[in-house]
Design a protein around this motif. Structure first.
Motif, mmCIF file in Angstrom:
data_model
loop_
_atom_site.group_PDB
_atom_site.id
_atom_site.type_symbol
_atom_site.label_atom_id
_atom_site.label_comp_id
_atom_site.label_asym_id
_atom_site.label_seq_id
_atom_site.Cartn_x
_atom_site.Cartn_y
_atom_site.Cartn_z
ATOM 1 N N SER A 186 14.727 6.025 -4.651
ATOM 2 C CA SER A 186 14.129 7.358 -4.635
ATOM 3 C C SER A 186 12.708 7.289 -5.191
ATOM 4 N N PHE A 187 11.848 8.080 -4.597
ATOM 5 C CA PHE A 187 10.420 8.024 -4.939
ATOM 6 C C PHE A 187 9.864 9.426 -5.074
ATOM 7 N N LYS A 188 8.880 9.558 -5.973
ATOM 8 C CA LYS A 188 8.112 10.794 -6.005
ATOM 9 C C LYS A 188 7.138 10.742 -4.847
ATOM 10 N N PHE A 189 6.928 11.868 -4.184
ATOM 11 C CA PHE A 189 5.938 11.894 -3.108
ATOM 12 C C PHE A 189 4.603 11.399 -3.644
ATOM 13 N N SER A 190 4.005 10.511 -2.886
ATOM 14 C CA SER A 190 2.728 9.941 -3.288
ATOM 15 C C SER A 190 1.739 10.206 -2.166
ATOM 16 N N SER A 191 0.648 10.867 -2.509
ATOM 17 C CA SER A 191 -0.328 11.268 -1.509
ATOM 18 C C SER A 191 -1.127 10.044 -1.060
ATOM 19 N N ARG A 192 -1.025 9.675 0.208
ATOM 20 C CA ARG A 192 -1.716 8.478 0.699
ATOM 21 C C ARG A 192 -2.919 8.869 1.527
ATOM 22 N N PRO A 193 -4.099 8.344 1.168
ATOM 23 C CA PRO A 193 -5.322 8.689 1.893
ATOM 24 C C PRO A 193 -5.162 8.456 3.395
ATOM 25 N N LEU B 243 20.150 3.331 5.352
ATOM 26 C CA LEU B 243 19.702 4.301 6.352
ATOM 27 C C LEU B 243 18.938 5.439 5.655
ATOM 28 N N PRO B 244 17.623 5.271 5.505
ATOM 29 C CA PRO B 244 16.830 6.267 4.782
ATOM 30 C C PRO B 244 16.885 7.637 5.456
ATOM 31 N N VAL B 245 16.984 8.678 4.632
ATOM 32 C CA VAL B 245 16.998 10.036 5.186
ATOM 33 C C VAL B 245 15.806 10.834 4.664
ATOM 34 N N GLN B 246 15.353 10.522 3.463
ATOM 35 C CA GLN B 246 14.177 11.115 2.802
ATOM 36 C C GLN B 246 14.430 12.494 2.209
ATOM 37 N N SER B 247 15.100 13.395 2.960
ATOM 38 C CA SER B 247 15.331 14.749 2.442
ATOM 39 C C SER B 247 16.567 15.330 3.100
ATOM 40 N N GLY C 249 12.795 -5.591 9.534
ATOM 41 C CA GLY C 249 11.831 -4.869 10.356
ATOM 42 C C GLY C 249 11.564 -3.526 9.711
ATOM 43 N N GLN C 250 10.370 -2.971 9.927
ATOM 44 C CA GLN C 250 10.124 -1.614 9.414
ATOM 45 C C GLN C 250 11.081 -0.638 10.078
ATOM 46 N N ASN C 251 11.403 -0.914 11.342
ATOM 47 C CA ASN C 251 12.448 -0.182 12.059
ATOM 48 C C ASN C 251 13.285 -1.233 12.753
ATOM 49 N N GLY D 69 20.281 4.595 0.917
ATOM 50 C CA GLY D 69 19.260 5.447 1.530
ATOM 51 C C GLY D 69 17.964 5.405 0.761
ATOM 52 N N ASP D 70 16.939 6.052 1.334
ATOM 53 C CA ASP D 70 15.680 6.273 0.616
ATOM 54 C C ASP D 70 15.451 7.782 0.558
ATOM 55 N N PHE D 71 14.889 8.225 -0.566
ATOM 56 C CA PHE D 71 14.583 9.643 -0.736
ATOM 57 C C PHE D 71 13.177 9.824 -1.265
ATOM 58 N N HIS E 270 0.815 -1.219 0.000
ATOM 59 C CA HIS E 270 0.000 0.000 0.000
ATOM 60 C C HIS E 270 0.845 1.264 0.000
ATOM 61 N N ILE E 271 2.155 1.120 -0.115
ATOM 62 C CA ILE E 271 3.041 2.234 0.228
ATOM 63 C C ILE E 271 2.872 3.437 -0.682
ATOM 64 N N ARG E 272 2.699 3.189 -1.983
ATOM 65 C CA ARG E 272 2.576 4.326 -2.898
ATOM 66 C C ARG E 272 1.330 4.215 -3.755
ATOM 67 N N GLU E 273 1.101 5.285 -4.480
ATOM 68 C CA GLU E 273 -0.076 5.487 -5.312
ATOM 69 C C GLU E 273 -0.541 4.281 -6.112
ATOM 70 N N ASN F 191 7.831 14.881 9.930
ATOM 71 C CA ASN F 191 7.872 14.277 11.261
ATOM 72 C C ASN F 191 8.961 13.207 11.375
ATOM 73 N N ARG F 192 10.049 13.420 10.647
ATOM 74 C CA ARG F 192 11.218 12.571 10.854
ATOM 75 C C ARG F 192 11.857 13.109 12.136
ATOM 76 N N SER F 193 12.338 12.235 12.972
ATOM 77 C CA SER F 193 12.832 12.718 14.265
ATOM 78 C C SER F 193 14.323 13.034 14.210
ATOM 79 N N THR G 32 4.703 11.757 8.344
ATOM 80 C CA THR G 32 3.397 12.289 7.919
ATOM 81 C C THR G 32 2.941 11.796 6.541
ATOM 82 N N TYR G 33 3.845 11.163 5.783
ATOM 83 C CA TYR G 33 3.482 10.698 4.431
ATOM 84 C C TYR G 33 3.143 9.209 4.405
ATOM 85 N N CYS G 34 3.337 8.496 5.515
ATOM 86 C CA CYS G 34 3.493 7.039 5.419
ATOM 87 C C CYS G 34 2.308 6.249 5.976
HETATM 88 N N1 SAH Z 1 10.641 2.273 7.764
HETATM 89 C C1 SAH Z 1 11.478 2.636 6.735
HETATM 90 C C2 SAH Z 1 10.877 2.695 5.346
HETATM 91 C C3 SAH Z 1 9.562 2.129 5.047
HETATM 92 S S1 SAH Z 1 8.785 2.529 3.546
HETATM 93 C C4 SAH Z 1 12.040 3.989 7.051
HETATM 94 O O1 SAH Z 1 11.433 4.776 7.737
HETATM 95 O O2 SAH Z 1 13.080 4.285 6.584
HETATM 96 C C5 SAH Z 1 10.082 2.549 2.361
HETATM 97 C C6 SAH Z 1 10.274 3.875 1.716
HETATM 98 O O3 SAH Z 1 9.152 4.220 0.926
HETATM 99 C C7 SAH Z 1 10.453 5.045 2.649
HETATM 100 O O4 SAH Z 1 11.743 5.137 3.167
HETATM 101 C C8 SAH Z 1 10.102 6.216 1.775
HETATM 102 O O5 SAH Z 1 11.230 6.701 1.089
HETATM 103 C C9 SAH Z 1 9.113 5.617 0.769
HETATM 104 N N2 SAH Z 1 7.763 6.087 1.011
HETATM 105 C C10 SAH Z 1 6.953 5.812 2.050
HETATM 106 N N3 SAH Z 1 5.784 6.470 1.932
HETATM 107 C C11 SAH Z 1 5.839 7.186 0.789
HETATM 108 C C12 SAH Z 1 4.967 8.077 0.121
HETATM 109 N N4 SAH Z 1 3.777 8.384 0.623
HETATM 110 N N5 SAH Z 1 5.378 8.626 -1.051
HETATM 111 C C13 SAH Z 1 6.585 8.330 -1.565
HETATM 112 N N6 SAH Z 1 7.461 7.521 -0.976
HETATM 113 C C14 SAH Z 1 7.102 6.946 0.188
#
Ligand code: SAH
Ligand code: SF4
Ligand code: F3S
Length: 444
Positions: free
Chosen positions: A336-343, A265-269, A201-203, A305-307, A53-56, A279-281, A163-165
């Protein structure tokens, strides 16, 4: 008409992350224990769609996959929708797709055999409970043959609520599986043929437990214990959260030879404003400091990483800071991913949603930077000697394919077998793989 004949064969189709693949393996074992046989083709009597369900468009994809399961004569197999879309949209799936007989969430799939019984009696069954007594205790012990590399889920769920996940909603709260159960499952995987285990693990680095003597330990303690299994050659773990990289885990990279020099080690931005809105800590600075500490412990570590590009409100200058962070880290690889708006997530309704063309353009620039660094990392490995764990035959005759300690795909020609660790010298580097020469070791 729904099928009522007892299914003889089944197929599990996985669409998600490594934990989704792990769940798919456990469901496979469960169905085999229930007397069904795994089918290779698409003509199985029972099809389990193990969704993500992670992305669009995740849900849309499930509906089209369901449609595609209809056979030429108009009949359909028994269809179960499992995984994270099942958890998030189970009721809608039942309402929209009459062909689906079972919907089962990621924390309830141990009940699949009972559900199957009910489905055969003509009922449509949904189970998206998140029981606090976890499914792991109820799943049958692992007993299938394993390939040389295996996954082992040690931690599940997430309490971080970026906040995106969707993960905290689809997988539930963080839980750590008990130490004894993990040692036991790892031992079984090794007996079944695994030489390398990736702890999932997710974490994953939030795992905590008690060792055999009741002393509290973290993931590093678990890794240390697993390193004691004589036939296990390699240990990896993923995915880690930057805020849970403990001193102990960092030190483990210096001390435990079986722990591979690779860290995802995902950083996202690279923008602190965006990290806050996500809301990344962690901040950019705390992330870079963590990387420095990890590199001090294990100088040759490969970083991944993940972005996410185009988070709501991301300006060109925010994005430039992400590119700058990439430059300063020098990743061996990254997703790397484009931001995907999740309901249902806060980011879906934030101001400043970014236009699709901008998302495309930023993703392209970010991927160019990552590809550049990935090639540089591979080229930097040239001339190194290392062991490759052989996973399968390559495309050319006599060629084998495996992974270096830094998770690079390596091909080489030599007499070898799957599961063997072969000493090689890395001789040619491309962006996605390396070629190597097997080194004849002088026998003493
Ligand atoms: N728990 C892990 C990652 C889980 S999801 C962490 O926090 O690092 C795997 C990756 O999908 C995330 O790191 C993020 O880059 C991406 N992702 C999650 N939700 C997303 C969204 N709504 N739009 C785009 N990318 C997303
Ligand atoms: Fe999602 Fe954030 Fe949890 Fe990772 S830490 S699973 S990105 S909420
Ligand atoms: Fe997808 Fe669920 Fe994994 S949403 S990424 S299968 S945790």
């Amino acid at each position: 008409m729904h099928p009522t004949r007892l299914p003889q064969t089944f197929k599990v189709k996985n669409f998600g992350c490594q934990m989704n693949v792990y769940d798919g393996e456990r469901m496979t074992e469960l169905l085999i224990a229930d007397g069904l046989a795994a089918a290779d083709g698409d003509d199985a009597d029972l099809v389990v769609l193990n969704t993500c369900h992670i992305r669009e468009k995740a849900a849309e994809k499930v509906y089209s996959d369901i449609g595609r399961l209809r056979r030429e004569d108009g009949s359909v197999p028994l269809i179960a929708v499992a995984g994270c879309v099942a958890q998030a949209e189970g009721e809608e799936i039942m309402a929209r797709a009459p062909a689906v007989r079972m919907v089962v969430g990621p924390q309830a799939y141990h009940r699949l055999p009972q559900m199957l019984g009910e489905a055969l009696a003509g009922r449509r069954v949904t189970d998206t409970d998140m029981p606090s007594a976890t499914k792991f205790a109820e799943l049958p012990p692992r007993r299938r043959r394993s390939g040389p590399t295996a996954f082992l889920t040690v931690q599940e769920g997430c309490d971080k609520f970026c906040t995106y996940c969707v993960v905290p909603y689809t997988r539930g709260a963080e839980i750590s599986r008990p130490f004894g159960a993990l040692l036991d499952e790892a031992q079984r995987l090794v007996e079944a043929g695994a030489r390398e285990i990736t702890l999932l693990g997710q974490n994953v680095n939030a795992w905590s437990g008690e060792d055999g003597r009741g002393r509290p330990i973290g993931l590093d303690g678990l890794i240390r214990a697993l390193a004691g299994l004589p036939d296990l050659a390699r240990i990896r773990y993923t995915t880690s959260h930057p805020s849970d990289m403990s001193e102990g885990l960092i030190a483990a990279h210096a001390e435990i030879a079986k722990l591979m020099p690779f860290l995802h080690l995902p950083v996202q931005s690279g923008s602190d404003g965006i990290l806050k809105a996500m809301n990344r800590s962690h901040t950019t600075e705390s992330y870079l400091r963590t990387i420095e500490r990890v590199r001090a412990a294990r100088p040759d570590i490969a970083l991944s990483g993940d972005f996410i590009v185009g988070f709501p409100g991301e300006s060109e200058s925010d994005f430039a800071q992400t590119l700058k962070l990439i430059d300063s880290v020098g990743y061996a690889q990254a997703f790397s991913f484009k931001f995907s708006s999740r309901p249902g997530t806060p980011a879906a309704v934030m101001d400043g949603q970014i236009a699709p063309e901008v998302l495309d353009e930023r993703l392209k620039r970010l991927q160019a930077a990552i590809n550049r660094d990935q090639l540089a990392f591979n080229q930097g490995s040239l001339g190194k000697r290392c062991k490759v764990l052989v996973e399968r035959r390559g495309k050319r005759p006599g060629q084998w394919l495996g992974k270096s300690p830094w998770l690079q795909s390596v091909h080489f020609e030599s007499a070898a077998t799957v599961g063997e660790l072969v000493e090689v010298e890395l001789t040619e580097a491309g962006p996605n793989s390396l070629h190597a020469r097997a080194v004849e070791l002088a026998t003493a």
